[in-house]
Motif scaffolding. Structure first.
Motif, PDB file in Angstrom:
ATOM      1  N   SER A 272       0.816  -1.220   0.000  1.00 55.70           N
ATOM      2  CA  SER A 272       0.000   0.000   0.000  1.00 55.70           C
ATOM      3  C   SER A 272       0.843   1.260   0.000  1.00 55.70           C
ATOM      4  O   SER A 272       0.328   2.358   0.176  1.00 55.70           O
ATOM      5  CB  SER A 272      -0.923   0.007   1.224  1.00 55.70           C
ATOM      6  OG  SER A 272      -0.173  -0.016   2.422  1.00 55.70           O
ATOM      7  N   ASP A 273       2.153   1.135  -0.191  1.00 54.26           N
ATOM      8  CA  ASP A 273       3.048   2.292  -0.232  1.00 54.26           C
ATOM      9  C   ASP A 273       3.266   2.676  -1.682  1.00 54.26           C
ATOM     10  O   ASP A 273       3.968   1.990  -2.414  1.00 54.26           O
ATOM     11  CB  ASP A 273       4.371   1.954   0.452  1.00 54.26           C
ATOM     12  CG  ASP A 273       5.311   3.156   0.519  1.00 54.26           C
ATOM     13  OD1 ASP A 273       4.820   4.272   0.293  1.00 54.26           O
ATOM     14  OD2 ASP A 273       6.506   2.956   0.793  1.00 54.26           O
ATOM     15  N   CYS A 274       2.646   3.769  -2.092  1.00 56.32           N
ATOM     16  CA  CYS A 274       2.751   4.212  -3.481  1.00 56.32           C
ATOM     17  C   CYS A 274       3.459   5.551  -3.535  1.00 56.32           C
ATOM     18  O   CYS A 274       3.140   6.460  -2.765  1.00 56.32           O
ATOM     19  CB  CYS A 274       1.367   4.349  -4.112  1.00 56.32           C
ATOM     20  SG  CYS A 274       0.521   2.773  -4.359  1.00 56.32           S
ATOM     21  N   ILE A 275       4.406   5.661  -4.441  1.00 58.05           N
ATOM     22  CA  ILE A 275       5.161   6.894  -4.617  1.00 58.05           C
ATOM     23  C   ILE A 275       5.149   7.233  -6.099  1.00 58.05           C
ATOM     24  O   ILE A 275       5.649   6.464  -6.919  1.00 58.05           O
ATOM     25  CB  ILE A 275       6.615   6.744  -4.123  1.00 58.05           C
ATOM     26  CG1 ILE A 275       6.646   6.312  -2.661  1.00 58.05           C
ATOM     27  CG2 ILE A 275       7.375   8.052  -4.310  1.00 58.05           C
ATOM     28  CD1 ILE A 275       8.034   6.019  -2.140  1.00 58.05           C
ATOM     29  N   GLY A 276       4.573   8.373  -6.433  1.00 59.06           N
ATOM     30  CA  GLY A 276       4.538   8.807  -7.814  1.00 59.06           C
ATOM     31  C   GLY A 276       5.441   9.997  -8.037  1.00 59.06           C
ATOM     32  O   GLY A 276       6.300  10.341  -7.223  1.00 59.06           O
ATOM     33  N   ASN A 277       5.261  10.630  -9.162  1.00 61.06           N
ATOM     34  CA  ASN A 277       6.028  11.809  -9.554  1.00 61.06           C
ATOM     35  C   ASN A 277       5.128  13.034  -9.564  1.00 61.06           C
ATOM     36  O   ASN A 277       3.905  12.927  -9.772  1.00 61.06           O
ATOM     37  CB  ASN A 277       6.622  11.613 -10.951  1.00 61.06           C
ATOM     38  CG  ASN A 277       7.466  10.368 -11.059  1.00 61.06           C
ATOM     39  OD1 ASN A 277       8.611  10.341 -10.662  1.00 61.06           O
ATOM     40  ND2 ASN A 277       6.880   9.300 -11.612  1.00 61.06           N
ATOM     41  N   LEU A 278       5.718  14.194  -9.362  1.00 62.06           N
ATOM     42  CA  LEU A 278       5.037  15.457  -9.610  1.00 62.06           C
ATOM     43  C   LEU A 278       5.429  15.900 -11.013  1.00 62.06           C
ATOM     44  O   LEU A 278       6.602  16.176 -11.278  1.00 62.06           O
ATOM     45  CB  LEU A 278       5.438  16.497  -8.577  1.00 62.06           C
ATOM     46  CG  LEU A 278       4.823  17.894  -8.766  1.00 62.06           C
ATOM     47  CD1 LEU A 278       3.321  17.856  -8.537  1.00 62.06           C
ATOM     48  CD2 LEU A 278       5.489  18.908  -7.842  1.00 62.06           C
ATOM     49  N   ILE A 279       4.456  15.964 -11.921  1.00 61.91           N
ATOM     50  CA  ILE A 279       4.715  16.259 -13.333  1.00 61.91           C
ATOM     51  C   ILE A 279       3.866  17.467 -13.710  1.00 61.91           C
ATOM     52  O   ILE A 279       2.649  17.353 -13.912  1.00 61.91           O
ATOM     53  CB  ILE A 279       4.389  15.038 -14.212  1.00 61.91           C
ATOM     54  CG1 ILE A 279       5.181  13.816 -13.745  1.00 61.91           C
ATOM     55  CG2 ILE A 279       4.681  15.334 -15.673  1.00 61.91           C
ATOM     56  CD1 ILE A 279       4.843  12.526 -14.475  1.00 61.91           C
TER      57      ILE A 279
END
Length: 787
Positions: A272-279
């Motif tokens: 459940s640990d999700c890390i995305g990008n700031l785009i």
């Protein structure tokens, strides 16, 4: 759906681990660019002394590392020259490729502050008219690490890049700055890269993490069989320094080119640990080309303010995500993997830009498109999702505040569990083009239906030639305070220049109760405009399932031929001529149509003064339950006006041939308490040449004293031999139905079937309902009998 890709967790742990210091270290103590004097002798030395110490340039360190057995780390010596606390290394010619496992550790610079994280070593090159290539990592450089470096100012002609990973694996690129220099006084210098900042070419299992990537032609480019790479927790298109965010932009934030391998992760989840990008602030946020199939896009913030406000200036100028390929997954099955996509100058997500683009079999799930999780509006200018192709699943997304919610075409989409609203005059869903066989909007299971609200039009279909199903949705059921939820029609089904629209099913034939659509708070419930073979069954129009009114301003359903040579043929509202209508004791009946400002169902033309070869024929309107209807239950409207008056002999033209309704003999039509039956006598004044006999006569108890049929009682067959003559009989009542004090109405439907689900031309309801009371005297045997 959680990510279970083999090896992903190992990649993540590798990306987060501290560097493993190897046995061989080189210390760069110069900002010059001289070559190594004697590569392979184990020393980083250019042949020049600096304060009595051999000069080790960055170039010389790489050259010696390439000749070293075992992994190498490149550090930056305390004695390296600085200007305002930073060291800028200007290369004269392209650096050699990294052909060993090398860790380049900018955080070893003497002025590096881990609490600030601002790189204090910058690589750049003066314009020379030749392409600039800073760090190239081929297969021999697998396992290399590049961190806390600045790379910028690569604006020579030709193919430039800051870092290119070629056929290597397990490379880590993290905590670097690209396309800018953050000075120690908080000032940021824009130093563009005329090419990709980072390019992965036939690379695998590489991690790009925690970088600021700005002012580049492409922030991160993935191409040529690259697969299994992870791009996460980067800021692409913006900078943060001293707590202040600023927009810098790229032409494309992340680009996955054609013929790229699958399973590249742009953002990612471990459990459940999700890390995305700031785009943000790019021309296009993410672009995926033809042939780059099977990419994964999770947990990114695309086009939205890093601080979570509604500031639209962070939006990407064109599309948030633009995909021309197949089999991508956008959103990770639950809220923790959701992408947030907003403020795009065109579309939030675009799956192809024309019908010829290949954009099939995507999964778009659990995203916030045009809205932040807290409800803040960050709408995309055109559509939340624009899509073409087939086989795409759009599931459980919040799609709000966009120009249009979903604009789809030329493919069979599965659309379930979405909430689409707050669109002003736009469409919640617009679906056009052929190739829609098997398309499903909603579903029979709990949670599969969509919610469409506060749009100009709830759903528009146009040119749907192969059929689709609309099942279990709620349209216009949750209006904003003081507003009509749907500005125009809840559902519009159009024929168009794109092709004939036919065979749309609104409701479910297999399970009408579970498949009921609930429609309300609109000008018109369902509008069928020169479309054919539409089937509308089991829906609640103007009323919720629990009986709560959801008023319709005008008509419940309209079937219109709106222009010259238009056809609205073979549509069925409720049941067709070949259907047995279940009695009230065995619900559900056709559709509930209630609380309309005007008619329940209209078949006709939109403008009686606009003449032309228009037909709205073979439309069966049977077995529906109507109440609180502001006008007629059924209205047939031709150029000559509404068919509320009998046309002796009948007509051949006009909506549903202007079929005459049944007329009752009031004296011979009554409820017989002794037998528990309704005895009737009726006639239909339509000549046999003007209708296809036998006619089906459907009997109803009316809603109050209106002509709208509310409770279906049963049917009778009116043969050609009885045409224009009275026919008598008795009607047994459904269990639990007491007709006393009620009125009787009926419709006539001929046997003229168009192509489609057994249609027929249905008349209006009987114009003067018959009172079914105790007929104790002859003075009060009409509908005006007093208590």
């Amino acid at each position: 759906m959680k990510i279970t890709k083999s090896g992903f967790l190992a990649l993540v742990l590798l990306g987060l681990a501290a560097p493993g210091y190897g046995q061989v270290l080189f210390f760069v103590n110069s900002v010059g660019d001289a070559a190594n004097q004697n590569p392979g002798n184990g020393f980083c030395a250019t042949g020049t002394l600096i304060d009595g110490v051999p000069e080790c340039t960055f170039r010389a360190a790489i050259e010696e590392a390439n000749e070293t057995t075992g992994s190498v780390e490149i550090h930056f010596a305390d004695s390296i020259p600085t200007t305002n606390g930073q060291s800028t290394i200007i290369i004269d010619t392209n650096l050699p490729s990294i052909e060993n496992t090398v860790s380049i550790l900018g955080d070893t610079h003497p002025n590096f502050d881990a609490g600030i994280g601002r790189p204090t070593v910058r690589l750049t090159r003066q314009p020379t008219g030749q392409a600039t290539r800073l760090l190239r990592i081929p297969d021999q450089g697998s396992g290399s690490l590049i961190q806390h470096m600045g790379m910028a100012g690569l604006n020579s002609a030709g193919e430039n890049f800051a870092i290119r990973v070629v056929s290597a694996s397990n490379v880590i690129i993290r905590d670097n700055d690209f396309g800018m220099q953050r000075l120690n006084n908080g000032v940021i210098l824009d130093l563009p890269i005329e090419g990709p900042a980072i390019e992965l070419l036939s690379a695998s299992d590489t991690i790009v993490q925690d970088n600021f990537i700005t002012n580049s032609e492409v922030g991160v480019r993935i191409r040529l069989d690259s697969g299994g790479n992870v791009i996460w927790d980067n800021v692409i298109g913006a900078a943060l320094d001293d707590g202040t965010w600023s927009r810098r932009g790229n032409e494309i934030g992340v680009e996955v080119r054609g013929n790229t391998g699958a399973e590249n992760f742009i953002g990612g989840c471990v459990f459940s640990d999700c890390i995305g990008n700031l785009i943000v602030a790019n021309e296009v946020g993410i672009q995926i080309g033809n042939g780059a199939n099977g990419q994964r896009i999770f947990a990114n913030r695309i086009g939205v303010d890093p601080e979570g406000s509604d500031d639209a200036d962070w939006g990407n100028e064109e599309h948030g995500i633009l995909a021309f390929n197949n089999n991508n997954t956008i959103g990770n099955g639950e809220d923790f993997g959701a992408n947030i996509i907003g403020n795009s100058g065109i579309n939030g997500i675009a799956l192809g830009l024309s019908d010829s683009d290949s954009a099939n079999n995507h999964t778009i799930a659990y995203n916030y498109i045009g809205v932040l999780p807290d409800g803040t509006a960050v709408g995309n200018s055109s559509s939340g999702i624009l899509g073409t192709g087939t086989g795409t699943e759009i599931i459980d997304n919040q799609i709000r505040n966009n120009g249009h919610g979903l604009w789809l075409g030329n493919g069979a989409f599965l659309i379930q569990g979405n909430e689409v609203r707050n669109l002003g005059d736009g469409n919640c869903l617009r679906y056009s083009g052929s190739g829609s066989a098997g398309a499903l909007i909603g579903g029979l299971e709990p949670g599969q239906g969509n919610s469409f609200d506060n749009c100009g039009v709830g759903i528009t279909f146009e040119g749907i030639s192969d059929g689709l199903e609309v099942v279990g949705n709620r349209i216009g059921t949750d209006p904003p305070p003081g507003q009509s939820s749907i500005g125009f029609s809840a559902i519009e089904i159009w024929g168009s220049l794109l092709g004939e629209t036919k065979n749309v099913l609104v409701g479910s034939l297999s399970d009408p109760e579970a498949g009921a659509n609930v429609i309300g708070n609109a000008q018109t419930g369902i509008r069928i405009n020169f479309a054919s073979e539409t089937r509308v069954i089991g829906n609640y129009i103007g009323q919720d399932v629990d009986g709560t009114p959801l008023p319709i301003e005008n008509h419940g359903v309209t079937i219109l031929a709106v222009s010259h040579n238009a056809v609205a043929d073979g549509n069925v509202i409720g049941y067709g001529i070949n259907d047995a209508i279940p009695l009230q004791a065995s619900p559900p009946l056709g559709n509930v149509i209630a609380n309309t400002g005007q008619h329940g169902v209209v078949a006709g033309v939109s403008d009686p003064n606009d003449t032309g070869n228009r037909t709205a024929k073979h439309n069966a309107l049977r077995g529906n339950r109507m109440h609180n209807i502001g006008g007629s239950g059924i209205a047939l409207i031709s150029e000559e006006g509404e068919g509320s008056v009998i046309d002796p002999g009948g007509a051949t033209d006009g909506p549903n041939r202007m079929q005459n309704y049944p007329e009752f003999d009031n004296l011979a039509t009554f409820y017989n308490e002794d037998t528990g039956q309704i005895e009737y006598s009726y006639r239909v004044r339509t000549n046999t040449e003007n209708a296809d006999y036998p006619l089906i006569i459907d009997f109803y108890l009316a809603d109050g004293t209106s002509d709208a049929g509310e409770t279906y009682l049963g049917s009778d067959s009116y043969p050609a031999s009885s045409a224009n003559s009275f026919r008598t009989g008795a009607l047994s009542l459904p269990s639990g139905v007491n007709p006393q004090g009620r009125y009787l109405v009926a419709t006539a439907t001929d046997s003229s079937a168009a192509e489609g689900p057994g249609s027929g031309n249905t008349s209006q309801f009987t114009n003067v309902p018959v009172f079914l009371g105790e007929l104790s005297d002859e003075l009060f045997q009409d509908r005006f009998e007093e208590d």
